[in-house]
Design an enzyme around this catalytic site. Structure first.
Site, PDB file in Angstrom:
ATOM      1  N   SER A 223       0.773  -1.154   0.014  1.00  0.00           N
ATOM      2  CA  SER A 223       0.023   0.025   0.114  1.00  0.00           C
ATOM      3  C   SER A 223       0.622   1.282  -0.033  1.00  0.00           C
ATOM      4  O   SER A 223       2.049   1.086   0.518  1.00  0.00           O
ATOM      5  CB  SER A 223      -0.663   0.075   1.243  1.00  0.00           C
ATOM      6  OG  SER A 223      -1.294   1.208   1.657  1.00  0.00           O
TER       7      SER A 223
ATOM      8  N   TYR B 148      -2.200  -1.725  10.394  1.00  0.00           N
ATOM      9  CA  TYR B 148      -2.250  -1.515   8.786  1.00  0.00           C
ATOM     10  C   TYR B 148      -0.816  -1.099   8.273  1.00  0.00           C
ATOM     11  O   TYR B 148      -0.375  -1.881   7.515  1.00  0.00           O
ATOM     12  CB  TYR B 148      -3.349  -0.729   8.163  1.00  0.00           C
ATOM     13  CG  TYR B 148      -3.462  -0.902   6.863  1.00  0.00           C
ATOM     14  CD1 TYR B 148      -4.184  -2.197   6.267  1.00  0.00           C
ATOM     15  CD2 TYR B 148      -3.099   0.010   6.070  1.00  0.00           C
ATOM     16  CE1 TYR B 148      -4.481  -2.224   5.002  1.00  0.00           C
ATOM     17  CE2 TYR B 148      -3.281  -0.117   4.475  1.00  0.00           C
ATOM     18  CZ  TYR B 148      -4.057  -1.225   4.122  1.00  0.00           C
ATOM     19  OH  TYR B 148      -4.119  -1.219   2.529  1.00  0.00           O
TER      20      TYR B 148
HETATM   21  P1  NAD Z   1     -11.482  -6.251  -0.072  1.00  0.00           P
HETATM   22  O1  NAD Z   1     -12.348  -6.132   1.310  1.00  0.00           O
HETATM   23  O2  NAD Z   1     -12.504  -5.922  -1.419  1.00  0.00           O
HETATM   24  O3  NAD Z   1     -11.389  -7.967  -0.746  1.00  0.00           O
HETATM   25  C1  NAD Z   1     -10.529  -8.456   0.444  1.00  0.00           C
HETATM   26  C2  NAD Z   1     -10.668 -10.042   0.404  1.00  0.00           C
HETATM   27  O4  NAD Z   1      -9.823 -10.391   1.047  1.00  0.00           O
HETATM   28  C3  NAD Z   1     -12.165 -10.321   0.548  1.00  0.00           C
HETATM   29  O5  NAD Z   1     -12.711 -11.179  -0.465  1.00  0.00           O
HETATM   30  C4  NAD Z   1     -11.881 -11.275   1.993  1.00  0.00           C
HETATM   31  O6  NAD Z   1     -13.001 -12.094   2.015  1.00  0.00           O
HETATM   32  C5  NAD Z   1     -10.569 -11.814   1.689  1.00  0.00           C
HETATM   33  N1  NAD Z   1     -10.024 -12.110   3.050  1.00  0.00           N
HETATM   34  C6  NAD Z   1     -10.080 -11.360   4.329  1.00  0.00           C
HETATM   35  N2  NAD Z   1      -9.531 -11.959   5.377  1.00  0.00           N
HETATM   36  C7  NAD Z   1      -9.073 -13.132   4.678  1.00  0.00           C
HETATM   37  C8  NAD Z   1      -8.234 -14.302   5.251  1.00  0.00           C
HETATM   38  N3  NAD Z   1      -7.831 -14.217   6.434  1.00  0.00           N
HETATM   39  N4  NAD Z   1      -8.098 -15.357   4.247  1.00  0.00           N
HETATM   40  C9  NAD Z   1      -8.229 -15.118   2.949  1.00  0.00           C
HETATM   41  N5  NAD Z   1      -9.058 -14.099   2.633  1.00  0.00           N
HETATM   42  C10 NAD Z   1      -9.290 -13.079   3.378  1.00  0.00           C
HETATM   43  O7  NAD Z   1     -10.431  -5.346  -0.080  1.00  0.00           O
HETATM   44  P2  NAD Z   1      -9.428  -4.643  -1.338  1.00  0.00           P
HETATM   45  O8  NAD Z   1      -9.415  -3.257  -1.119  1.00  0.00           O
HETATM   46  O9  NAD Z   1      -9.606  -5.608  -2.532  1.00  0.00           O
HETATM   47  O10 NAD Z   1      -7.947  -4.909  -0.436  1.00  0.00           O
HETATM   48  C11 NAD Z   1      -7.196  -6.175  -1.114  1.00  0.00           C
HETATM   49  C12 NAD Z   1      -5.812  -5.699  -0.683  1.00  0.00           C
HETATM   50  O11 NAD Z   1      -5.165  -4.602  -1.260  1.00  0.00           O
HETATM   51  C13 NAD Z   1      -5.575  -5.835   0.847  1.00  0.00           C
HETATM   52  O12 NAD Z   1      -4.370  -6.477   1.247  1.00  0.00           O
HETATM   53  C14 NAD Z   1      -5.563  -4.243   0.966  1.00  0.00           C
HETATM   54  O13 NAD Z   1      -4.761  -3.857   2.356  1.00  0.00           O
HETATM   55  C15 NAD Z   1      -4.797  -3.792  -0.139  1.00  0.00           C
HETATM   56  N6  NAD Z   1      -4.861  -2.438  -0.613  1.00  0.00           N
HETATM   57  C16 NAD Z   1      -6.341  -1.886  -0.492  1.00  0.00           C
HETATM   58  C17 NAD Z   1      -6.162  -0.621  -1.050  1.00  0.00           C
HETATM   59  C18 NAD Z   1      -7.701   0.004  -1.323  1.00  0.00           C
HETATM   60  O14 NAD Z   1      -7.788   1.291  -1.280  1.00  0.00           O
HETATM   61  N7  NAD Z   1      -8.738  -0.575  -1.474  1.00  0.00           N
HETATM   62  C19 NAD Z   1      -5.157   0.396  -0.931  1.00  0.00           C
HETATM   63  C20 NAD Z   1      -3.928  -0.309  -0.894  1.00  0.00           C
HETATM   64  C21 NAD Z   1      -3.918  -1.522  -0.569  1.00  0.00           C
END
Ligand code: NAD
Length: 260
Positions: A142, A155
């Site tokens: 991130s 985080y």
């Molecule tokens: P999201 O909530 O849309 O998807 C996350 C997925 O992870 C979900 O399907 C959930 O069921 C799954 N999950 C949660 N805990 C789990 C576990 N213990 N085992 C297996 N699966 C699990 O979130 P997103 O925004 O797509 O985020 C995905 C990644 O991207 C994360 O690591 C997040 O930190 C990172 N990220 C997101 C953003 C953002 O702005 N959305 C920015 C930077 C980084």
């Protein structure tokens, strides 16, 4: 420079960024393994990809459960014949000031982001080493792998930690031609972010609109969210890159929020 016929395990791929990566990799000829805590979501996503003519397997996997991770990676390897790419993407967010953060929530955050990355890496590396055909590991970092924001201590700590893990894996796995890199998105409008907007509005005492404009996107060059497609394109580039010239690196994709 291609992921064609490679097997890519993507954790947290039933939703958001991981789901988009699964679709993009499948469209580029990869066999995709959708590993998620949500088994119905994983199966639904895999079925959608198969309906479009792609190769996909949905797997129930809690990335913090060593037995489940090992069993899932084993099943994926048997199903498609190899493990070539791991995208460690599963993640959650808990927003609280440090002095109010429950220890259980701290541990849960570290477990999903860091233990999950370690366990899936360990299981995948053993397949990649045995196969002898190289591989690519990508951690979903991130902008918070580089910068800090209030209310996000676990985080930010975990996302910084992924840089360290990637750099060690890059060094250890190089003799096996396995690369390790980190993709660092800015705010991407997914369920994870949608949930934070009202929470932050309450904690910071401002409107939801101000959370988006004055907190989340304030330091971007154009006030825009990064998209799931932007992040998937970065992952495709890194996964398909053939040589060890690109390993141990982190790629920020954030509309200029963070620059280095
Ligand atoms: P999201 O909530 O849309 O998807 C996350 C997925 O992870 C979900 O399907 C959930 O069921 C799954 N999950 C949660 N805990 C789990 C576990 N213990 N085992 C297996 N699966 C699990 O979130 P997103 O925004 O797509 O985020 C995905 C990644 O991207 C994360 O690591 C997040 O930190 C990172 N990220 C997101 C953003 C953002 O702005 N959305 C920015 C930077 C980084």
């Amino acid at each position: 420079m291609s992921v064609q016929n490679k097997t890519a395990v993507i954790t947290g791929a039933a939703s958001g960024i991981g789901l988009e990566i699964a679709h993009v990799f499948a469209a580029n000829g990869a066999n995709v393994v959708i590993a998620d805590l949500n088994p119905e979501g994983a199966e639904k996503a895999a079925a959608e990809i198969r309906a479009k003519g792609g190769q996909a397997l949905g797997l129930a996997m809690n990335v913090t459960d060593e037995v489940a991770v090992n069993a899932g990676i084993e099943r994926a390897a048997k199903h498609f014949g190899s493990i070539d790419i791991l995208i460690s993407n599963a993640g959650i967010q808990i927003v609280k000031p440090v002095n109010e953060l429950a220890y259980e929530d701290w541990k849960r955050m570290i477990a999903i982001h860091l233990d999950g990355a370690f366990l899936t890496t360990k299981a995948s590396l053993n397949h990649m080493y045995a196969q002898g055909t190289g591989g690519s590991i990508i951690y979903m970092g991130s902008v918070h792998s580089k910068l800090a924001s209030v209310l996000k201590a676990p985080y930010v700590a975990a996302k910084h930690g992924l840089l360290g893990l990637a750099r060690v894996v890059a060094k250890e796995a190089a003799p096996h031609k396995v690369k390790a890199n980190v993709v660092c998105p800015g705010f991407v409008y997914t369920p994870l972010v949608a949930k934070q907007i009202p929470e932050q509005a309450v904690t910071l005492g401002i409107s939801e609109d101000d959370v988006v404009k004055k907190v989340m996107l304030k330091d971007t060059v154009d006030g825009e969210f990064t998209t799931t497609a932007d992040v998937a394109a970065c992952c495709l580039f890194l996964a398909g890159f053939e040589t060890l010239a690109l390993t141990g690196q982190s790629l920020i994709v954030s509309h200029g929020w963070a620059m280095e």
